[in-house]
Design an enzyme around this catalytic site. Structure first.
Site, PDB file in Angstrom:
ATOM      1  N   SER A  98      11.220  92.761  41.986  1.00  0.00           N
ATOM      2  CA  SER A  98      11.355  93.663  43.136  1.00  0.00           C
ATOM      3  C   SER A  98      10.047  94.396  43.353  1.00  0.00           C
ATOM      4  CB  SER A  98      12.452  94.692  42.847  1.00  0.00           C
ATOM      5  OG  SER A  98      12.449  95.702  43.839  1.00  0.00           O
ATOM      6  N   TYR A 146      16.807 100.971  37.041  1.00  0.00           N
ATOM      7  CA  TYR A 146      16.603  99.657  37.688  1.00  0.00           C
ATOM      8  C   TYR A 146      15.120  99.275  37.763  1.00  0.00           C
ATOM      9  CZ  TYR A 146      16.567  96.353  41.701  1.00  0.00           C
ATOM     10  OH  TYR A 146      16.361  95.280  42.555  1.00  0.00           O
TER      11      TYR A 146
HETATM   12  P1  NAD Z   1      23.632  90.750  45.997  1.00  0.00           P
HETATM   13  O1  NAD Z   1      24.566  91.837  45.671  1.00  0.00           O
HETATM   14  O2  NAD Z   1      23.993  89.843  47.110  1.00  0.00           O
HETATM   15  O3  NAD Z   1      23.362  89.849  44.719  1.00  0.00           O
HETATM   16  C1  NAD Z   1      23.364  90.349  43.418  1.00  0.00           C
HETATM   17  C2  NAD Z   1      24.315  89.482  42.620  1.00  0.00           C
HETATM   18  O4  NAD Z   1      24.190  89.815  41.235  1.00  0.00           O
HETATM   19  C3  NAD Z   1      25.780  89.684  42.946  1.00  0.00           C
HETATM   20  O5  NAD Z   1      26.202  88.844  43.984  1.00  0.00           O
HETATM   21  C4  NAD Z   1      26.466  89.316  41.632  1.00  0.00           C
HETATM   22  O6  NAD Z   1      26.974  88.006  41.694  1.00  0.00           O
HETATM   23  C5  NAD Z   1      25.343  89.341  40.622  1.00  0.00           C
HETATM   24  N1  NAD Z   1      25.701  90.156  39.460  1.00  0.00           N
HETATM   25  C6  NAD Z   1      25.641  91.490  39.326  1.00  0.00           C
HETATM   26  N2  NAD Z   1      26.091  91.849  38.109  1.00  0.00           N
HETATM   27  C7  NAD Z   1      26.442  90.698  37.469  1.00  0.00           C
HETATM   28  C8  NAD Z   1      26.975  90.389  36.193  1.00  0.00           C
HETATM   29  N3  NAD Z   1      27.242  91.348  35.284  1.00  0.00           N
HETATM   30  N4  NAD Z   1      27.228  89.095  35.892  1.00  0.00           N
HETATM   31  C9  NAD Z   1      26.977  88.111  36.785  1.00  0.00           C
HETATM   32  N5  NAD Z   1      26.455  88.338  37.997  1.00  0.00           N
HETATM   33  C10 NAD Z   1      26.197  89.618  38.330  1.00  0.00           C
HETATM   34  O7  NAD Z   1      22.227  91.439  46.269  1.00  0.00           O
HETATM   35  P2  NAD Z   1      20.732  90.859  46.415  1.00  0.00           P
HETATM   36  O8  NAD Z   1      19.977  91.968  47.010  1.00  0.00           O
HETATM   37  O9  NAD Z   1      20.714  89.542  47.037  1.00  0.00           O
HETATM   38  O10 NAD Z   1      20.278  90.760  44.907  1.00  0.00           O
HETATM   39  C11 NAD Z   1      19.640  89.617  44.353  1.00  0.00           C
HETATM   40  C12 NAD Z   1      18.443  90.039  43.538  1.00  0.00           C
HETATM   41  O11 NAD Z   1      17.474  90.589  44.410  1.00  0.00           O
HETATM   42  C13 NAD Z   1      18.716  91.127  42.488  1.00  0.00           C
HETATM   43  O12 NAD Z   1      18.050  90.781  41.290  1.00  0.00           O
HETATM   44  C14 NAD Z   1      18.088  92.358  43.096  1.00  0.00           C
HETATM   45  O13 NAD Z   1      17.665  93.255  42.098  1.00  0.00           O
HETATM   46  C15 NAD Z   1      16.923  91.741  43.833  1.00  0.00           C
HETATM   47  N6  NAD Z   1      16.325  92.575  44.866  1.00  0.00           N
HETATM   48  C16 NAD Z   1      17.035  92.932  45.964  1.00  0.00           C
HETATM   49  C17 NAD Z   1      16.428  93.734  46.929  1.00  0.00           C
HETATM   50  C18 NAD Z   1      17.161  94.148  48.167  1.00  0.00           C
HETATM   51  O14 NAD Z   1      16.650  94.994  48.892  1.00  0.00           O
HETATM   52  N7  NAD Z   1      18.334  93.624  48.461  1.00  0.00           N
HETATM   53  C19 NAD Z   1      15.099  94.142  46.767  1.00  0.00           C
HETATM   54  C20 NAD Z   1      14.404  93.742  45.643  1.00  0.00           C
HETATM   55  C21 NAD Z   1      15.030  92.959  44.688  1.00  0.00           C
END
Ligand code: NAD
Ligand code: MG
Length: 302
Positions: free
Chosen positions: A194, A207
């Site tokens: 991130s 985080y």
């Molecule tokens: P999202 O909620 O769609 O995806 C995150 C997924 O993590 C969930 O769907 C879930 O299946 C999984 N998860 C959480 N806890 C879990 C557990 N204990 N066991 C198994 N699976 C688990 O959100 P997203 O934003 O697409 O997130 C994907 C990645 O992107 C993450 O690593 C997040 O930190 C990163 N990210 C997101 C953003 C943003 O702005 N959305 C920014 C930077 C990084």
């Protein structure tokens, strides 16, 4: 709020107007959240991503593949010709079944593997089940993550701190450790870090350090497995419109303004980051390893 559906990703257009801009309505939902409760609905490339055979017959495992960035990567991989196993939490079965349909619509094999990756034995089983179901493994995307906003260090319990590290960092270690013996030259590991790794927010005190850990882990592992012909990279998203944010990842007043501080003035849609995962997964990325690729709408610090 109206949903802007982009018909294809290849037509020239102004990125400022390509997708919805803040303000957004407040929309609390409980973690881990569902894409179907988001307003506006996110674009994961369902109607816009076009494949060109870049991953023909590859075998991919994606964690957090039910929704958000992971769902967009899964759709893109299937459209590029890959079979895809993906992990999610059991409570996300509805979103997962939607993804199964999208993979199968491309004539590719879909292997949904629910379970909690904060458990080491489940992580080992996840990799075994993926390898068995796919008949091997070429691409591993460690994308699952948890994010829980807290305004003060005093509000972060040891349980939260521990679980954030378990899901975001330990699981990545356990899954890589189990997967690497199955990977052959030409394989690719992609970890989702991130912008928080470099520019941490005050409300993400547990985080943000998990995301810095992922950067260091990625760079160290890339050096270690280069001699096996395996590449390891990280993608660093800026603000993306996914269930992670309204389901406790940000306070609702930040959800309302989500993406407004980027130079492009809006959050990214998951469809806009999928091409980076495809590049890193495919042979087009053959000289890219140990890198962190920012997709931030202009926010990535130099
Ligand atoms: P999202 O909620 O769609 O995806 C995150 C997924 O993590 C969930 O769907 C879930 O299946 C999984 N998860 C959480 N806890 C879990 C557990 N204990 N066991 C198994 N699976 C688990 O959100 P997203 O934003 O697409 O997130 C994907 C990645 O992107 C993450 O690593 C997040 O930190 C990163 N990210 C997101 C953003 C943003 O702005 N959305 C920014 C930077 C990084
Ligand atoms: Mg989800």
């Amino acid at each position: 709020m109206s949903n802007i559906k982009v018909k294809n990703q290849y037509e020239k257009r102004n990125p400022l107007d390509q997708y919805p801009k803040p303000p957004f309505p407040r929309q609390p939902q409980s973690a881990p959240g569902s894409v179907n409760k988001m307003n506006p609905l996110p674009d994961h490339g369902e109607e816009s991503y076009q494949g060109f055979g870049r991953l023909k017959d590859r075998k991919a495992l994606v964690t957090g593949g039910d929704s958000g960035i992971g769902r967009a990567a899964v759709i893109a991989f299937a459209r590029e010709g890959a079979d895809v196993a993906f992990n999610y939490l059991p409570s996300e079965e509805e979103n997962a079944q939607e993804v199964v349909k999208l993979i199968e619509a491309e004539g590719r094999k879909a292997i949904p593997l629910p379970g909690d990756i904060s458990d080491e034995s489940f992580c080992k089983k996840l990799v075994e089940d993926a390898v068995q179901g796919l008949g091997g493994l070429d691409i591993l995307v460690n994308n699952a993550g948890r994010q829980t906003s807290q305004q003060s260090i005093e509000e972060i319990t040891t349980e939260q701190f521990d679980n954030t590290f378990k899901v975001n960092v330990y699981a990545l270690f356990w899954i890589c450790k189990a997967a690497i013996p199955h990977l052959e030259p030409g394989a690719s590991i992609i970890n989702t870090t991130s912008i928080q790794a470099f520019d941490p927010s005050e409300n993400l005190l547990d985080y943000a350090p998990t995301k810095s850990s992922i950067v260091a882990f990625t760079k160290a592992l890339a050096q270690q497995v280069a001699e096996k012909g395996i590449r390891v990279n990280a993608v660093a998203p800026g603000p993306f419109w996914t269930p992670l944010q309204p389901s406790g990842g940000q306070p609702q007043e930040k959800v309302e303004q989500f993406g407004s501080s980027t130079p492009l003035g809006r959050p990214g849609q998951p469809a806009e980051i999928a091409p980076m995962y495809v590049l890193l997964a495919s042979q087009e990325g053959s000289y890219i390893t140990g890198e962190v690729m920012g997709v931030t709408g202009g926010m990535m610090p130099a």
